[in-house]
Design an enzyme around this catalytic site. Structure first.
Site, PDB file in Angstrom:
ATOM      1  N   ARG A  59       0.642  -0.972  -0.181  1.00 23.90           N
ATOM      2  CA  ARG A  59       0.029   0.139   0.022  1.00 23.90           C
ATOM      3  C   ARG A  59       1.257   1.481   0.126  1.00 23.90           C
ATOM      4  O   ARG A  59       0.261   1.900  -0.796  1.00 23.90           O
ATOM      5  CB  ARG A  59      -1.150  -0.035   1.458  1.00 23.90           C
ATOM      6  CG  ARG A  59      -1.082   0.602   1.405  1.00 23.90           C
ATOM      7  CD  ARG A  59      -2.341   0.435   2.549  1.00 23.90           C
ATOM      8  NE  ARG A  59      -2.911  -0.759   2.311  1.00 23.90           N
ATOM      9  CZ  ARG A  59      -4.920  -1.220   2.714  1.00 23.90           C
ATOM     10  NH1 ARG A  59      -5.442  -0.076   2.746  1.00 23.90           N
ATOM     11  NH2 ARG A  59      -4.771  -2.292   1.939  1.00 23.90           N
ATOM     12  N   THR A  60       1.565   1.883   0.726  1.00 20.76           N
ATOM     13  CA  THR A  60       2.605   2.751   1.311  1.00 20.76           C
ATOM     14  C   THR A  60       3.120   2.709  -0.204  1.00 20.76           C
ATOM     15  O   THR A  60       3.508   3.836  -0.617  1.00 20.76           O
ATOM     16  CB  THR A  60       3.762   2.766   2.326  1.00 20.76           C
ATOM     17  OG1 THR A  60       2.420   2.373   3.254  1.00 20.76           O
ATOM     18  CG2 THR A  60       4.184   4.289   2.696  1.00 20.76           C
ATOM     19  N   LYS A  87      24.066  -8.451   5.278  1.00 14.05           N
ATOM     20  CA  LYS A  87      25.191 -10.053   4.950  1.00 14.05           C
ATOM     21  C   LYS A  87      25.995  -8.972   3.640  1.00 14.05           C
ATOM     22  O   LYS A  87      27.221  -9.546   3.764  1.00 14.05           O
ATOM     23  CB  LYS A  87      24.347 -10.914   3.914  1.00 14.05           C
ATOM     24  CG  LYS A  87      24.083 -12.292   4.798  1.00 14.05           C
ATOM     25  CD  LYS A  87      23.121 -13.226   4.063  1.00 14.05           C
ATOM     26  CE  LYS A  87      22.093 -13.896   4.649  1.00 14.05           C
ATOM     27  NZ  LYS A  87      21.631 -14.646   4.268  1.00 14.05           N
ATOM     28  N   ARG A 109      11.835   3.102   3.108  1.00 17.52           N
ATOM     29  CA  ARG A 109      10.861   2.359   4.382  1.00 17.52           C
ATOM     30  C   ARG A 109      12.093   0.804   4.533  1.00 17.52           C
ATOM     31  O   ARG A 109      12.602   0.685   4.239  1.00 17.52           O
ATOM     32  CB  ARG A 109       9.720   0.666   2.973  1.00 17.52           C
ATOM     33  CG  ARG A 109       9.150  -0.104   4.542  1.00 17.52           C
ATOM     34  CD  ARG A 109       8.381   0.073   5.089  1.00 17.52           C
ATOM     35  NE  ARG A 109       7.032   0.934   5.356  1.00 17.52           N
ATOM     36  CZ  ARG A 109       6.023   0.864   5.019  1.00 17.52           C
ATOM     37  NH1 ARG A 109       5.983  -0.589   4.378  1.00 17.52           N
ATOM     38  NH2 ARG A 109       4.825   0.988   5.317  1.00 17.52           N
ATOM     39  N   HIS A 137       6.146   5.984  10.950  1.00 18.88           N
ATOM     40  CA  HIS A 137       5.232   6.184   9.735  1.00 18.88           C
ATOM     41  C   HIS A 137       4.882   7.796   9.094  1.00 18.88           C
ATOM     42  O   HIS A 137       3.628   7.761   9.409  1.00 18.88           O
ATOM     43  CB  HIS A 137       4.935   5.094   9.977  1.00 18.88           C
ATOM     44  CG  HIS A 137       3.976   4.607   8.393  1.00 18.88           C
ATOM     45  ND1 HIS A 137       4.769   5.406   7.201  1.00 18.88           N
ATOM     46  CD2 HIS A 137       3.579   3.772   8.117  1.00 18.88           C
ATOM     47  CE1 HIS A 137       3.572   4.826   6.459  1.00 18.88           C
ATOM     48  NE2 HIS A 137       3.588   3.978   6.939  1.00 18.88           N
TER      49      HIS A 137
END
Lengths: 310, 427
Positions: A59-60, A87, A109, A137
């Site tokens: 969604r975001t 890693k 994000r 957020h």
């Protein structure tokens, strides 16, 4: 005028009331634009935006991407699971590699709290925090407040309860900051194990009884129960959670008033909220989605205006 | 560095409560590693090295009771040689090496390795050995053997001992040879992913917290076990107000215990982590202002015996990451004493600082306490409290740079140290 006091959007705490007002007013214009037959403006034609998603998001990510496209920005999408990045390449290296391709702005994000601050400090770019772990957020909080304002006119003295997993929720934290800045009264409600011990010190009330919380509030923001993140057991079963904190028609109709219902999505239908409630006229869940695009357009537009471009 | 045979310290004020010259301004002649003469004025002769510093002080050589020089195993962070160099520059003439965990320092040969490590600085090295084999918290390591080779005390350091029975037996076993168990009280099972002190600051940053309870649970347990076994225990670093209270009560109850805190815990608190500054990320975590003040009061009232640097080096490569991924701990042995002189001057007098950083650690560890009097071996630190200087990359001797105080101005400088025939003067 029409200027933000910040160069990045990392935390709601960095914004002042006038910033939020500017964002909302700008979003009003963009909302009008995206409802026209031609939904696109050429404003950011020469701007390139990288969407760095180190954590899953549907969604975001879609909302940001659409906002960027509506503004005619060029877009670079990067998705990676945090473990593969951990890693090998560090966050700053990844970002600098992408910036070398002449990117102007980063939307990120990330699973780690503080990742957006870290990126802003260590790279020479504008950063928009699209969620950093359990920290914040901010765009979600802004679109939630914008949607509430749209329905209620003002947030001043409005009673808003945030319900669910407060402990792990960046949405909750950003909402608390934004709502309080705009004068709303905030309560959090959830199982005792999912409420941080010191949350009351942020100036919110704490309630563990859903019905009492709903009777108190004008607006209820239902958080998603993160079914995929139950590595430590905070409650015995979903069934028990639903019994105590699930929002269903019976609970809603037992109230002698109408309350507005929000949910940041994606919804676990039948867990934190039943379909009947989610799809009812009380719910502004789909307005949130639409407003999300307008709010993100506004933020990108305003921050892009502050870029130092030679 | 080897000293000139004779050194004269001109007009130094002695800070040594065990000396008749305490608080007196004198000249001191050190001959062949021994304090030969102390008097109001000594006329220098030819070939004598003269140390003459305006408004300077001399105290018994400082001891850093908790440093983590990661040799062998992680020499990219710190070798014994680089660590000792930094400690010497910081005014220390003795360092207590926390045990390496990879590999575990759990047998005689590991202690011998540390004791025999050659270096060129006036610093005694006192290694701590492991309590359990491979720090596994299951089986006792050969503590008597390590003790015979010079292990000064025993600890599993960053690996908390979760089995109370094992700790109980360790406390009992070392009584046989008057050994000392050092505890790092931290029950991490109640906060497995904790990043910083649990409080309003951690909540506002969305970071998982480490409650003071994690420390207090094990302090309570360890004191109960010490009392039951009629043994003794030292808590390396305590960080909370409640811990100070518990230690004070237990000392009143005549339980044989001592404790320390770190210089960082006396100067900073959890609010310094705002903005995700990972240089302040440490275990135990910096707690609230209230805790910080309780620790300072604890020092003043003699509840807390020791101030350490809690020196924990990490190479830049593993630190240049987001907050939750960055390691715990920061370096400090080179600046712990100047930090005390800079930031604690209004709170603690020089005598208290010297007690906590020189005399008390040696008393707890039962090693010789240096005394600034004629006939004693020279083991001393020369410093002033007024010189302004900046700690920066150029003058940092540690192999690592993980310090929240890099590029910070400090007031009060160590000018040099003497340990027997070795000395280390910058002037």
């Amino acid at each position: 005028m029409n200027d933000l006091s910040v160069k990045h959007l990392l935390s709601i705490n960095d914004l002042n009331e006038s910033d939020i007002d500017t964002i909302f007013k700008t979003a009003d214009s963009f909302k009008e634009i995206i409802n026209r037959p031609i939904k696109k403006v050429p404003t950011l034609r020469d701007i390139t935006i990288a969407n760095l998603f180190f954590e899953n998001s549907t969604r975001t990510k879609l909302s940001f991407e659409l906002a960027e496209k509506r503004l005619s920005a060029d877009i670079l999408n990067f998705s990676a699971s945090s473990s593969s990045v951990k890693k090998g390449e560090t966050l700053v290296d990844t970002a600098n590699n992408i910036l070398s391709m002449k990117v102007d702005l980063i939307v990120m994000r990330h699973p780690n709290p503080g990742a957006a601050n870290y990126l802003a400090e260590n790279t020479n770019t504008c950063v928009i925090n699209a969620g950093d772990g359990t920290n914040e957020h901010p765009t979600q909080a802004l679109l939630d407040c914008y949607s509430i304002k749209e329905r209620h006119g003002s947030l001043k003295d409005l009673k808003v309860v945030i319900i669910g997993d407060i402990k792990h929720s960046r949405v909750a934290l950003s909402n608390i900051y934004a709502l309080k800045k705009l004068g709303a009264k905030v309560m959090v409600c959830g199982p005792t194990t999912l409420i941080p011990k010191f949350i009351h010190k942020l100036g919110v009330d704490v309630e563990h009884d859903l019905l009492k919380a709903l009777q108190w509030c004008d607006v209820a923001n239902m958080l998603r129960i993160q079914l995929e993140r139950q590595d430590i057991q905070y409650f015995p079963s979903i069934r028990e959670y639903v019994k105590q904190f699930g929002l269903n028609h019976e609970v809603i109709s037992s109230l002698n008033k109408k309350i507005t219902i929000l949910h940041p999505g994606p919804i676990n239908r039948g867990v934190e909220i039943t379909s009947e409630v989610a799809d009812s006229p009380n719910s502004i869940i789909l307005d949130q989605v639409e407003n999300g695009v307008a709010i993100r357009m506004a933020i990108i537009y305003l921050l892009a205006g502050k870029l130092n471009r030679a | 560095m080897k000293s000139p045979t004779e050194i004269i310290l001109k007009q130094v004020k002695v800070i040594d409560p065990n000396s008749a010259y305490h608080n007196k301004k004198v000249d001191i002649l050190v001959d062949n590693g021994v304090i030969k003469k102390i008097s109001n004025k000594i006329n220098p002769a030819k070939d004598q090295k003269l140390i003459e510093i305006d408004k300077s002080f001399v105290c018994p050589g400082l001891m850093d009771m908790s440093v983590d020089f990661q040799e062998p195993g992680n020499e990219q962070k710190e070798t014994i040689n680089s660590g000792v160099k930094a400690a010497a520059a910081g005014g220390f003439t003795a360092v207590v090496l926390q045990p390496t965990l990879e590999p575990s320092r759990d047998k005689l040969s590991d202690i011998v390795y540390c004791k025999e490590k050659k270096h060129q600085y006036p610093v005694d090295i006192f290694p701590i050995g492991a309590i359990s084999k491979n720090n596994n918290g299951e089986e006792l390591a050969e503590m008597y053997d390590m003790h015979s080779a010079g292990a000064i005390a025993f600890s599993d350091y960053k690996k908390p001992i979760h089995k109370s029975g094992l700790l109980s037996r360790a406390l009992l076993y070392v009584k046989n040879f008057n050994g000392l168990i050092i505890s790092h009280p931290y029950d991490d099972s109640i906060c497995t992913d904790g990043q910083m002190h649990e409080g309003v600051t951690s909540t506002s940053m969305g970071l998982p917290g480490i409650p003071s309870l994690a420390e207090e649970l094990y302090i309570n347990r360890d004191i109960a076990l010490t009392n039951y076994n009629e043994s003794k225990i030292h808590f390396n670093i305590i960080s909370s107000k409640e811990s100070v209270q518990k230690i004070a009560d237990s000392k009143n109850d005549k339980i044989n215990l001592s404790c320390g805190t770190s210089i960082y815990h006396l100067i900073f608190n959890d609010e310094d982590l705002k903005g995700f500054n990972s240089n302040f990320k440490m275990i135990p975590p910096l707690r609230t202002k209230e805790d910080q003040f309780a620790l300072i009061t604890g020092i003043k009232e003699g509840v807390i015996d020791v101030i350490t640097s809690n020196h924990q080096p990490h190479e830049n490569e593993i630190r240049e990451v987001e907050f939750p991924l960055s390691p715990f701990g920061c370096i400090g042995t080179q600046i712990a004493f100047p930090m005390a002189l800079t930031y604690l001057k209004d709170e603690l007098d020089l005598e208290t600082i010297v007690k906590c950083m020189s005399i008390n650690p040696r008393s707890i560890l039962q090693t010789d306490i240096p005394v600034i009097e004629e006939g004693f071996m020279a083991n001393l630190t020369v410093f002033d409290t007024h010189t302004n200087w900046e700690f920066n990359k150029e003058n940092n001797f540690s192999l690592s740079e993980n310090s929240p105080l890099l590029n910070t101005k400090l007031t009060g400088k160590v000018h040099g140290t003497i340990l027997g025939n070795m000395s280390n003067f910058s002037t």
